[in-house]
Design an enzyme around this catalytic site. Sequence first.
Site, PDB file in Angstrom:
ATOM      1  CB  THR A 131      -0.898  -0.003   1.260  1.00  0.00           C
ATOM      2  OG1 THR A 131      -1.466   1.283   1.440  1.00  0.00           O
ATOM      3  CG2 THR A 131      -0.096  -0.339   2.523  1.00  0.00           C
ATOM      4  CG  ASP A 132      -1.107   5.006  -0.960  1.00  0.00           C
ATOM      5  OD1 ASP A 132      -1.663   4.378  -0.042  1.00  0.00           O
ATOM      6  OD2 ASP A 132      -1.691   5.911  -1.609  1.00  0.00           O
ATOM      7  CD  GLU A 133      -3.467   3.378   4.187  1.00  0.00           C
ATOM      8  OE1 GLU A 133      -3.405   3.386   5.425  1.00  0.00           O
ATOM      9  OE2 GLU A 133      -4.512   3.129   3.564  1.00  0.00           O
ATOM     10  CE1 TYR A 156      -3.232  -2.708   5.635  1.00  0.00           C
ATOM     11  CE2 TYR A 156      -3.263  -0.349   5.184  1.00  0.00           C
ATOM     12  CZ  TYR A 156      -3.249  -1.663   4.726  1.00  0.00           C
ATOM     13  OH  TYR A 156      -3.258  -1.915   3.377  1.00  0.00           O
ATOM     14  CE  LYS A 160       0.161  -4.636   2.904  1.00  0.00           C
ATOM     15  NZ  LYS A 160      -0.234  -5.961   2.339  1.00  0.00           N
TER      16      LYS A 160
HETATM   17  P1  NAD Z   1      -9.585  -7.346   2.190  1.00  0.00           P
HETATM   18  O1  NAD Z   1      -9.564  -7.083   3.663  1.00  0.00           O
HETATM   19  O2  NAD Z   1     -10.806  -7.072   1.410  1.00  0.00           O
HETATM   20  O3  NAD Z   1      -9.199  -8.869   1.916  1.00  0.00           O
HETATM   21  C1  NAD Z   1      -8.180  -9.528   2.624  1.00  0.00           C
HETATM   22  C2  NAD Z   1      -8.348 -11.021   2.387  1.00  0.00           C
HETATM   23  O4  NAD Z   1      -7.298 -11.693   3.117  1.00  0.00           O
HETATM   24  C3  NAD Z   1      -9.668 -11.578   2.908  1.00  0.00           C
HETATM   25  O5  NAD Z   1     -10.230 -12.450   1.951  1.00  0.00           O
HETATM   26  C4  NAD Z   1      -9.273 -12.335   4.165  1.00  0.00           C
HETATM   27  O6  NAD Z   1     -10.121 -13.441   4.454  1.00  0.00           O
HETATM   28  C5  NAD Z   1      -7.857 -12.783   3.839  1.00  0.00           C
HETATM   29  N1  NAD Z   1      -7.047 -13.010   5.046  1.00  0.00           N
HETATM   30  C6  NAD Z   1      -6.923 -12.191   6.118  1.00  0.00           C
HETATM   31  N2  NAD Z   1      -6.128 -12.749   7.040  1.00  0.00           N
HETATM   32  C7  NAD Z   1      -5.710 -13.952   6.533  1.00  0.00           C
HETATM   33  C8  NAD Z   1      -4.867 -14.987   7.018  1.00  0.00           C
HETATM   34  N3  NAD Z   1      -4.291 -14.895   8.223  1.00  0.00           N
HETATM   35  N4  NAD Z   1      -4.641 -16.068   6.227  1.00  0.00           N
HETATM   36  C9  NAD Z   1      -5.242 -16.154   5.003  1.00  0.00           C
HETATM   37  N5  NAD Z   1      -6.064 -15.221   4.518  1.00  0.00           N
HETATM   38  C10 NAD Z   1      -6.301 -14.118   5.262  1.00  0.00           C
HETATM   39  O7  NAD Z   1      -8.337  -6.521   1.630  1.00  0.00           O
HETATM   40  P2  NAD Z   1      -8.140  -5.810   0.219  1.00  0.00           P
HETATM   41  O8  NAD Z   1      -8.655  -4.434   0.312  1.00  0.00           O
HETATM   42  O9  NAD Z   1      -8.610  -6.703  -0.856  1.00  0.00           O
HETATM   43  O10 NAD Z   1      -6.544  -5.717   0.163  1.00  0.00           O
HETATM   44  C11 NAD Z   1      -5.762  -6.769  -0.396  1.00  0.00           C
HETATM   45  C12 NAD Z   1      -4.300  -6.398  -0.311  1.00  0.00           C
HETATM   46  O11 NAD Z   1      -4.074  -5.175  -1.001  1.00  0.00           O
HETATM   47  C13 NAD Z   1      -3.814  -6.171   1.129  1.00  0.00           C
HETATM   48  O12 NAD Z   1      -2.523  -6.706   1.245  1.00  0.00           O
HETATM   49  C14 NAD Z   1      -3.800  -4.656   1.259  1.00  0.00           C
HETATM   50  O13 NAD Z   1      -2.804  -4.247   2.186  1.00  0.00           O
HETATM   51  C15 NAD Z   1      -3.458  -4.228  -0.148  1.00  0.00           C
HETATM   52  N6  NAD Z   1      -3.955  -2.905  -0.566  1.00  0.00           N
HETATM   53  C16 NAD Z   1      -5.274  -2.577  -0.406  1.00  0.00           C
HETATM   54  C17 NAD Z   1      -5.734  -1.334  -0.849  1.00  0.00           C
HETATM   55  C18 NAD Z   1      -7.184  -0.954  -0.739  1.00  0.00           C
HETATM   56  O14 NAD Z   1      -7.528   0.206  -1.058  1.00  0.00           O
HETATM   57  N7  NAD Z   1      -8.091  -1.816  -0.356  1.00  0.00           N
HETATM   58  C19 NAD Z   1      -4.845  -0.422  -1.429  1.00  0.00           C
HETATM   59  C20 NAD Z   1      -3.487  -0.805  -1.573  1.00  0.00           C
HETATM   60  C21 NAD Z   1      -3.069  -2.047  -1.147  1.00  0.00           C
HETATM   61  P1  TYD Z   2     -10.749   4.056   4.387  1.00  0.00           P
HETATM   62  O1  TYD Z   2     -11.721   3.633   3.342  1.00  0.00           O
HETATM   63  O2  TYD Z   2     -10.818   3.416   5.733  1.00  0.00           O
HETATM   64  O3  TYD Z   2      -9.297   3.900   3.744  1.00  0.00           O
HETATM   65  P2  TYD Z   2      -7.847   4.407   4.298  1.00  0.00           P
HETATM   66  O4  TYD Z   2      -7.964   4.811   5.713  1.00  0.00           O
HETATM   67  O5  TYD Z   2      -7.027   3.169   4.138  1.00  0.00           O
HETATM   68  O6  TYD Z   2      -7.445   5.514   3.390  1.00  0.00           O
HETATM   69  O7  TYD Z   2     -10.903   5.622   4.597  1.00  0.00           O
HETATM   70  C1  TYD Z   2     -10.751   6.533   3.524  1.00  0.00           C
HETATM   71  C2  TYD Z   2     -10.817   7.944   4.104  1.00  0.00           C
HETATM   72  O8  TYD Z   2     -12.139   8.165   4.625  1.00  0.00           O
HETATM   73  C3  TYD Z   2      -9.866   8.146   5.277  1.00  0.00           C
HETATM   74  O9  TYD Z   2      -9.347   9.473   5.225  1.00  0.00           O
HETATM   75  C4  TYD Z   2     -10.754   7.992   6.499  1.00  0.00           C
HETATM   76  C5  TYD Z   2     -12.116   8.482   6.017  1.00  0.00           C
HETATM   77  N1  TYD Z   2     -13.286   7.825   6.646  1.00  0.00           N
HETATM   78  C6  TYD Z   2     -14.300   8.607   7.200  1.00  0.00           C
HETATM   79  O10 TYD Z   2     -14.244   9.845   7.200  1.00  0.00           O
HETATM   80  N2  TYD Z   2     -15.361   7.969   7.774  1.00  0.00           N
HETATM   81  C7  TYD Z   2     -15.460   6.617   7.818  1.00  0.00           C
HETATM   82  O11 TYD Z   2     -16.468   6.078   8.376  1.00  0.00           O
HETATM   83  C8  TYD Z   2     -14.425   5.826   7.214  1.00  0.00           C
HETATM   84  C9  TYD Z   2     -14.500   4.333   7.224  1.00  0.00           C
HETATM   85  C10 TYD Z   2     -13.360   6.486   6.633  1.00  0.00           C
END
Ligand code: NAD
Ligand code: TYD
Length: 350
Positions: A131-133, A156, A160
Amino acid sequence: MEKILITGGAGFIGSHVVRLFVNKYPHYQIYNLDKLTYAGNLENLKDVENKPNYHFIKGDIVDTNFINQLFEKHQFDAVIHLAAESHVDRSIHAPMDFIYTNIVGTANLLNAAKNIWAENMEGHRFYHISTDEVYGSLGNEGVFVETTPYSPHSPYSASKASSDHLVRAYHDTFGMPNVISNCSNNYGPNQFPEKLIPLFINNILHKKPLPVYGKGLNVRDWLYVEDHAKAIDTIFHNGKSGETYNVGGNNEWANIDLIKKLIEIVDEQLGNPQGTSLSLITYVKDRAGHDLRYAIDATKLRTTLGWEPTIKFAEGFYLTVKWYLNNQEWLQHVTSGDYQKYYEEMYANR
Ligand code: NAD
Ligand code: TYD
């Protein structure tokens, strides 16, 4: 590469990656390993679950013995690692789940891959999705590039960052053919309704308050999930071992502006008079350690591997709202206990 392990394939981004790979590469065998936490949902993959090149394995990446045995048994050629605890707010309330899954789980996968590839690392690939975070928070100016120093602020992002360092260390120390990508916020179908966009759509549907953290001025860079899946395909096949690639939408929005746009589209699609749901906006206490702004510079990915986002935000946002409104049953299932029942019925004897 024939046998590919995709971890976290039942989650939001993972399910889009699994679908893309299963359909685009019928000659690959895709193994989806997922613990099915609250965020993992096999309903996301109904359309591919009967394909001959798709296999589901329920399991926990934190379980060292299980992971070692799994790699011994299947001799995977490559790994695309998405499994993670992914929600910042949960990491504030329960950080240890993030330490175990994101750090220990990644280390287990690296060790298991190293063991079976030890004789010859050539031709293998361990691709870690991050992630970019990890880069921390920007002020009003500037962007994250691949060399931006890490400065994570939440449990988190710290977990990562830690896993990214491990992946790099295994490349540098053991010669593992590893690659990492760091992506901005994804949006689209199948995202668990704890993240901003699906949570707010669900709340609008139930006329519940929309909790805006702080003043709503934090900025995120949004990318449509299918474009991320395509970037993962590109990097998996063409990314250079040992390299990192930033992935982003070049699409920054202050939360409050995004929320107002979302309300406009949802009200329009529900047939409500414009502005109906604006009154649901409720400013609440800010998230602890809330990063102000993320912005990705994805020039390296564009110029070296030719990837670019294909879905314009207006289109992607519209498609996203439409998907949640057309899939309210999905929303109900993931927000009630129904999904567990589905899983027991479908997979009890597998
Ligand atoms: P998500 O939470 O929707 O899915 C995570 C999946 O991992 C789920 O299916 C869960 O059951 C599985 N999981 C969790 N713990 C586990 C374990 N101990 N063993 C096996 N499986 C397990 O997450 P996402 O949003 O799809 O993100 C996927 C990846 O992309 C993550 O690594 C996240 O850090 C990264 N990412 C997400 C975003 C975003 O905006 N959602 C952006 C950049 C990077
Ligand atoms: P989120 O979807 O949790 O992603 P991330 O924290 O990984 O960027 O949140 C996106 C943005 O929205 C973040 O600045 C937090 C804000 N946010 C709210 O203001 N209210 C909410 O209920 C949630 C879940 C997020």
